[in-house]
Design an enzyme around this catalytic site. Structure first.
Site, PDB file in Angstrom:
ATOM      1  N   ASN A  32     -33.235  -8.897  23.182  1.00 14.09           N
ATOM      2  CA  ASN A  32     -33.101  -7.953  24.066  1.00 14.09           C
ATOM      3  C   ASN A  32     -34.101  -7.621  24.940  1.00 14.09           C
ATOM      4  O   ASN A  32     -34.290  -6.667  25.818  1.00 14.09           O
ATOM      5  CB  ASN A  32     -32.710  -6.709  23.229  1.00 14.09           C
ATOM      6  CG  ASN A  32     -34.288  -6.313  22.375  1.00 14.09           C
ATOM      7  OD1 ASN A  32     -34.990  -6.833  22.443  1.00 14.09           O
ATOM      8  ND2 ASN A  32     -33.748  -4.921  21.838  1.00 14.09           N
ATOM      9  N   ASP A  56     -28.768  -7.066  22.153  1.00 11.79           N
ATOM     10  CA  ASP A  56     -29.344  -6.257  21.163  1.00 11.79           C
ATOM     11  C   ASP A  56     -28.537  -6.546  19.775  1.00 11.79           C
ATOM     12  O   ASP A  56     -27.494  -6.111  19.870  1.00 11.79           O
ATOM     13  CB  ASP A  56     -29.608  -4.858  21.547  1.00 11.79           C
ATOM     14  CG  ASP A  56     -30.485  -4.018  20.608  1.00 11.79           C
ATOM     15  OD1 ASP A  56     -30.560  -4.191  19.350  1.00 11.79           O
ATOM     16  OD2 ASP A  56     -31.466  -3.202  21.394  1.00 11.79           O
ATOM     17  N   ASN A  99     -25.046  -6.421  11.172  1.00 10.05           N
ATOM     18  CA  ASN A  99     -24.290  -7.144  12.118  1.00 10.05           C
ATOM     19  C   ASN A  99     -24.516  -8.739  11.862  1.00 10.05           C
ATOM     20  O   ASN A  99     -23.425  -9.566  12.048  1.00 10.05           O
ATOM     21  CB  ASN A  99     -24.703  -6.910  13.527  1.00 10.05           C
ATOM     22  CG  ASN A  99     -23.945  -5.507  14.249  1.00 10.05           C
ATOM     23  OD1 ASN A  99     -22.940  -5.276  13.549  1.00 10.05           O
ATOM     24  ND2 ASN A  99     -24.667  -4.800  14.838  1.00 10.05           N
ATOM     25  N   TYR A 145     -40.807   0.478   9.864  1.00 15.22           N
ATOM     26  CA  TYR A 145     -40.829  -0.908   9.837  1.00 15.22           C
ATOM     27  C   TYR A 145     -40.705  -1.335   8.127  1.00 15.22           C
ATOM     28  O   TYR A 145     -39.824  -2.100   7.754  1.00 15.22           O
ATOM     29  CB  TYR A 145     -41.949  -1.303  10.370  1.00 15.22           C
ATOM     30  CG  TYR A 145     -42.197  -2.796  10.590  1.00 15.22           C
ATOM     31  CD1 TYR A 145     -41.276  -3.510  11.545  1.00 15.22           C
ATOM     32  CD2 TYR A 145     -43.079  -3.511   9.666  1.00 15.22           C
ATOM     33  CE1 TYR A 145     -41.501  -4.810  11.558  1.00 15.22           C
ATOM     34  CE2 TYR A 145     -43.383  -4.836   9.761  1.00 15.22           C
ATOM     35  CZ  TYR A 145     -42.562  -5.562  10.916  1.00 15.22           C
ATOM     36  OH  TYR A 145     -42.815  -6.970  10.976  1.00 15.22           O
ATOM     37  N   THR A 175     -49.573 -13.352  11.323  1.00 13.30           N
ATOM     38  CA  THR A 175     -49.450 -14.635  11.960  1.00 13.30           C
ATOM     39  C   THR A 175     -50.091 -14.617  13.429  1.00 13.30           C
ATOM     40  O   THR A 175     -50.020 -13.443  14.127  1.00 13.30           O
ATOM     41  CB  THR A 175     -48.079 -15.054  12.083  1.00 13.30           C
ATOM     42  OG1 THR A 175     -47.607 -15.104  10.664  1.00 13.30           O
ATOM     43  CG2 THR A 175     -48.033 -16.351  12.750  1.00 13.30           C
TER      44      THR A 175
END
Ligand code: UDP
Length: 313
Positions: A32, A56, A99, A145, A175
Site C-alpha cells: 500500500n 492494502d 484476509n 505492534y 535487521t
C-alpha cells in the site's frame, strides 16, 4: 511457482522479491506504499515474472489463478511508523492477517508470517528462545505492534488447527541493510546518516540497552529456507551478535571517520533493555545461521546511504 509477497516493496520485501524473481518464480508484489517504496523494486518492474499491485491487506484480495506461496510481510516495522496510526497497525495484523490466511486457504497455498522479536516485549531472559512467552505491556505505545504480531501468530496457529493449513511463523530480530528509508527512524539508519553528515548521534537513554543486528541477505536466506521446510515454527531469525546501542554508535563513528558527538535523549516508553536471539532452533531445523559480519554489513549500508545523500545534495 507463483508467490505473493505482501509488503513486497518495503525494505525486507524488496530483497525477498528480488531473490524470488531471480530464482525464476512469478512474484506478485502487494504494497500500500505506506512505508514501502516503489523505487525499491524499480529494477524488477520490467521483468515478466514480476508484478506490482497497489493494495492494502486490510481489504480482501482476490486473484484469478493459483497462488502457491504467500509471504505476509505487510506492516510498518519502525516504532515511529507503527505508532503513527496504532489502530491501523492492529488492523494490518488482525483483519489483514485474516484476509491473507483466507486467501492462502482458498488457494491451498503455504503461508509465512513475518512475526517479530517484539513478541518477547521487554524480555526478562536473554538470549530469547522461542518457548519464552514474553513480557509485553498491553497498554503501552508499542503494544499495537507487539500485541498485533502476537495475535497474528495466534491466528496462524488457529488456522492450522482448524483447517490443517501449512503455516510458518518467523520471529525477525533487528535487521539492517541498503534500501532502508532515510526517514526510517530506526537506530541503524539514524546513526549512519548522522555520522555521514557529522551531526550529533542521538542515543536514547544511556545507550546501555542491547540489540543484535542481522544483515538483510542473511535474513532473506532464512525466510526462504523456512518457507521450504516442513516446520511451522515459530522460529527466531536474527544475528546473536549482541551489543549496546552506545557501542554501536562508537563503532559507526570510528568506521566512518566521523566528527559526530554522542548526545543522550529520553528513552522511549517500554524500550526493551536487551534483545538477543537464541538461534539453535534455526540451526538445527533449517541449517541456517547468519554469515555477514557487522563490520562487512556496515560497509554495505554506509555505501548505500552515502550515495543516497549525494543524490539529494
Ligand atoms: N535508538 C537510539 N537512537 C535512535 C534510534 C533508536 O538510541 O536514533 C535506540 C532505541 O531506543 C532502541 C534501539 O536503539 O533502544 C533500537 O531501536 P530501533 O528503533 O532501531 O528498533 P527496536 O529494536 O527498538 O524496535
Amino acid at each position: 511457482m507463483r508467490i505473493l509477497i505482501t509488503g513486497g516493496s518495503g525494505f525486507i520485501g524488496s530483497f525477498l522479491s528480488e531473490k524470488l524473481v531471480t530464482d525464476g518464480h512469478e512474484v506478485l508484489c502487494l504494497d500500500n506504499l505506506f512505508t514501502g517504496n516503489k523505487e525499491n523494486v524499480a529494477h524488477l518492474l520490467d521483468k515478466n515474472n514480476f508484478s506490482f499491485i497497489n493494495h492494502d491487506i486490510i481489504d480482501p484480495f482476490y486473484f484469478d489463478g493459483k497462488i502457491d506461496q504467500i509471504y505476509n510481510l505487510a506492516c510498518p516495522a519502525s516504532p515511529i511508523h507503527y505508532q503513527q496510526n496504532p489502530v491501523r497497525t492492529i488492523k494490518a495484523n488482525t483483519i489483514g492477517v485474516i484476509n491473507m490466511l483466507g486467501l492462502a486457504r482458498a488457494h491451498g497455498a503455504k503461508i509465512l508470517q513475518a512475526s517479530t522479536s517484539e513478541v518477547y516485549g521487554d524480555p526478562e531472559v536473554s538470549p530469547q528462545k522461542e518457548n519464552y512467552r514474553g513480557s509485553v505491556n498491553t497498554i503501552g505505545p508499542r503494544a499495537c505492534y507487539d500485541e498485533g504480531k502476537r495475535c497474528a501468530e495466534t491466528l496462524f496457529f488457529d488456522y492450522k488447527r482448524m483447517h490443517g493449513m501449512n503455516i510458518k511463523v518467523i520471529r525477525i530480530f533487528n535487521t539492517y541493510g541498503p534500501k532502508m528509508a532515510l526517514d526510517d527512524g530506526r537506530v541503524m539508519s539514524n546513526f549512519i546518516i548522522q555520522a555521514l553528515k557529522n551531526e550529533n548521534i542521538t542515543i536514547y537513554g544511556d545507550g546501555s540497552q542491547t540489540r543484535s543486528f542481522c544483515y538483510i541477505s542473511d535474513l532473506v536466506d532464512g525466510m526462504v529456507k523456512m518457507m521450504n521446510s516442513d516446520f511451522s515454527g515459530p522460529i527466531n531469525l536474527g544475528n546473536p551478535n549482541e551489543m549496546t546501542i552506545k557501542s554501536l554508535a562508537e563503532m559507526i563513528i570510528k568506521k566512518l571517520n566521523s566528527k559526530s558527538k554522542l548526545i543522550f535523549m529520553n528513552l522511549p516508553e517500554d524500550d526493551p533493555k536487551q534483545r538477543c536471539p537464541d538461534i539453535s532452533l534455526a540451526k538445527s531445523k533449517l541449517n541456517w545461521e547468519p554469515k555477514v559480519s557487522l563490520e562487512e554489513g556496515l560497509d554495505y549500508i554506509s555505501d548505500f546511504f552515502k550515495k543516497k545523500l549525494e543524490n539529494i545534495e
